[in-house]
Design a protein around this motif. Structure first.
Motif, PDB file in Angstrom:
ATOM      1  N   HIS A 121       0.847  -1.194   0.000  1.00 48.30           N
ATOM      2  CA  HIS A 121       0.000   0.000   0.000  1.00 48.30           C
ATOM      3  C   HIS A 121       0.881   1.241   0.000  1.00 48.30           C
ATOM      4  O   HIS A 121       1.586   1.494   0.965  1.00 48.30           O
ATOM      5  CB  HIS A 121      -0.927  -0.002   1.222  1.00 48.30           C
ATOM      6  CG  HIS A 121      -1.885  -1.137   1.210  1.00 48.30           C
ATOM      7  ND1 HIS A 121      -1.699  -2.277   1.953  1.00 48.30           N
ATOM      8  CD2 HIS A 121      -3.028  -1.315   0.515  1.00 48.30           C
ATOM      9  CE1 HIS A 121      -2.698  -3.102   1.730  1.00 48.30           C
ATOM     10  NE2 HIS A 121      -3.518  -2.548   0.853  1.00 48.30           N
ATOM     11  N   PRO A 122       0.835   2.007  -1.099  1.00 45.49           N
ATOM     12  CA  PRO A 122       1.700   3.192  -1.183  1.00 45.49           C
ATOM     13  C   PRO A 122       1.282   4.273  -0.185  1.00 45.49           C
ATOM     14  O   PRO A 122       0.148   4.296   0.283  1.00 45.49           O
ATOM     15  CB  PRO A 122       1.487   3.676  -2.614  1.00 45.49           C
ATOM     16  CG  PRO A 122       0.129   3.193  -2.982  1.00 45.49           C
ATOM     17  CD  PRO A 122      -0.042   1.882  -2.254  1.00 45.49           C
ATOM     18  N   GLY A 123       2.202   5.138   0.132  1.00 46.33           N
ATOM     19  CA  GLY A 123       1.885   6.269   0.993  1.00 46.33           C
ATOM     20  C   GLY A 123       3.033   6.609   1.912  1.00 46.33           C
ATOM     21  O   GLY A 123       4.081   5.963   1.893  1.00 46.33           O
ATOM     22  N   TYR A 124       2.830   7.612   2.689  1.00 49.32           N
ATOM     23  CA  TYR A 124       3.839   8.084   3.626  1.00 49.32           C
ATOM     24  C   TYR A 124       3.123   8.794   4.758  1.00 49.32           C
ATOM     25  O   TYR A 124       1.913   9.002   4.711  1.00 49.32           O
ATOM     26  CB  TYR A 124       4.832   9.020   2.939  1.00 49.32           C
ATOM     27  CG  TYR A 124       4.181  10.040   2.030  1.00 49.32           C
ATOM     28  CD1 TYR A 124       3.674  11.234   2.528  1.00 49.32           C
ATOM     29  CD2 TYR A 124       4.047   9.790   0.665  1.00 49.32           C
ATOM     30  CE1 TYR A 124       3.059  12.149   1.696  1.00 49.32           C
ATOM     31  CE2 TYR A 124       3.431  10.713  -0.163  1.00 49.32           C
ATOM     32  CZ  TYR A 124       2.948  11.883   0.348  1.00 49.32           C
ATOM     33  OH  TYR A 124       2.332  12.792  -0.467  1.00 49.32           O
ATOM     34  N   LEU A 125       3.846   9.163   5.784  1.00 50.80           N
ATOM     35  CA  LEU A 125       3.283   9.832   6.945  1.00 50.80           C
ATOM     36  C   LEU A 125       3.809  11.252   6.989  1.00 50.80           C
ATOM     37  O   LEU A 125       5.008  11.474   6.816  1.00 50.80           O
ATOM     38  CB  LEU A 125       3.711   9.074   8.206  1.00 50.80           C
ATOM     39  CG  LEU A 125       3.174   9.558   9.527  1.00 50.80           C
ATOM     40  CD1 LEU A 125       1.662   9.475   9.571  1.00 50.80           C
ATOM     41  CD2 LEU A 125       3.763   8.697  10.641  1.00 50.80           C
ATOM     42  N   LEU A 126       2.916  12.214   7.206  1.00 55.88           N
ATOM     43  CA  LEU A 126       3.316  13.624   7.257  1.00 55.88           C
ATOM     44  C   LEU A 126       3.191  14.183   8.661  1.00 55.88           C
ATOM     45  O   LEU A 126       2.346  13.747   9.430  1.00 55.88           O
ATOM     46  CB  LEU A 126       2.413  14.476   6.351  1.00 55.88           C
ATOM     47  CG  LEU A 126       2.519  14.266   4.860  1.00 55.88           C
ATOM     48  CD1 LEU A 126       1.492  15.143   4.150  1.00 55.88           C
ATOM     49  CD2 LEU A 126       3.906  14.580   4.367  1.00 55.88           C
ATOM     50  N   TRP A 127       4.000  15.157   8.945  1.00 52.07           N
ATOM     51  CA  TRP A 127       3.885  16.006  10.132  1.00 52.07           C
ATOM     52  C   TRP A 127       3.822  17.411   9.594  1.00 52.07           C
ATOM     53  O   TRP A 127       4.723  17.831   8.860  1.00 52.07           O
ATOM     54  CB  TRP A 127       5.101  15.809  11.036  1.00 52.07           C
ATOM     55  CG  TRP A 127       5.088  16.685  12.244  1.00 52.07           C
ATOM     56  CD1 TRP A 127       4.496  16.409  13.437  1.00 52.07           C
ATOM     57  CD2 TRP A 127       5.703  17.964  12.386  1.00 52.07           C
ATOM     58  NE1 TRP A 127       4.697  17.441  14.311  1.00 52.07           N
ATOM     59  CE2 TRP A 127       5.443  18.418  13.689  1.00 52.07           C
ATOM     60  CE3 TRP A 127       6.428  18.793  11.538  1.00 52.07           C
ATOM     61  CZ2 TRP A 127       5.885  19.641  14.159  1.00 52.07           C
ATOM     62  CZ3 TRP A 127       6.873  20.003  12.009  1.00 52.07           C
ATOM     63  CH2 TRP A 127       6.608  20.413  13.311  1.00 52.07           C
ATOM     64  N   SER A 128       2.741  18.148   9.902  1.00 53.60           N
ATOM     65  CA  SER A 128       2.571  19.443   9.260  1.00 53.60           C
ATOM     66  C   SER A 128       1.806  20.429  10.134  1.00 53.60           C
ATOM     67  O   SER A 128       0.592  20.299  10.297  1.00 53.60           O
ATOM     68  CB  SER A 128       1.822  19.256   7.935  1.00 53.60           C
ATOM     69  OG  SER A 128       1.644  20.480   7.286  1.00 53.60           O
ATOM     70  N   PRO A 129       2.478  21.420  10.715  1.00 50.11           N
ATOM     71  CA  PRO A 129       1.758  22.459  11.450  1.00 50.11           C
ATOM     72  C   PRO A 129       0.975  23.347  10.483  1.00 50.11           C
ATOM     73  O   PRO A 129       1.412  23.584   9.363  1.00 50.11           O
ATOM     74  CB  PRO A 129       2.863  23.275  12.124  1.00 50.11           C
ATOM     75  CG  PRO A 129       4.140  22.548  11.904  1.00 50.11           C
ATOM     76  CD  PRO A 129       3.925  21.598  10.781  1.00 50.11           C
TER      77      PRO A 129
END
Length: 123
Positions: free
Chosen positions: A46-54
């Motif tokens: 399953h493609p994708g990634y995890l973001l951290w974004s204020p």
């Protein structure tokens, strides 16, 4: 220098944690464990990634939620999940956004938190 290498979890308060966990298990398919939370293991299929974004303090992106955060879940079939949610009587934003980053849809959980559903583009 030592550094953070990824996010370890999302932790937040709820008026009724057990009921909220059951709602997420029932409607979004989260694998809620006996201890009350869900553990996700990265899956190369399953493609994708995890973001951290204020976001800016005055953002309207989380509206209509008044919570100071939003939760984003990767999903395998956005259209099917949105249809399931609607069939279950859950109010889902009619708008679906498509971009080079994938497809996005939104809903609110029982605690009033805006949930963003993300189907990444095909690998």
């Amino acid at each position: 220098m030592a550094k953070a290498i990824g996010l370890g979890g999302i932790f937040f308060k709820s008026r009724d944690p057990a009921a909220l966990a059951a709602w997420y298990a029932q409607y979004l398919g989260l694998p809620v464990e006996e201890w009350g939370g869900a553990r996700f293991v990265e899956d190369a299929k399953h493609p994708g990634y995890l973001l951290w974004s204020p976001f800016a303090a005055d953002t309207s992106y989380f509206a209509p939620s008044t919570q100071p955060y939003m939760i984003n879940f990767r999903v395998d079939d956005l259209d099917a999940l949105l249809a399931q949610l609607r069939a279950s009587g859950i109010e889902v934003d009619e708008r679906v956004e498509e971009s080079e980053y994938g497809r996005f849809g939104w809903l609110m959980d029982p605690d009033g938190t805006r949930i963003e559903l993300w189907q990444p583009p095909a690998a």
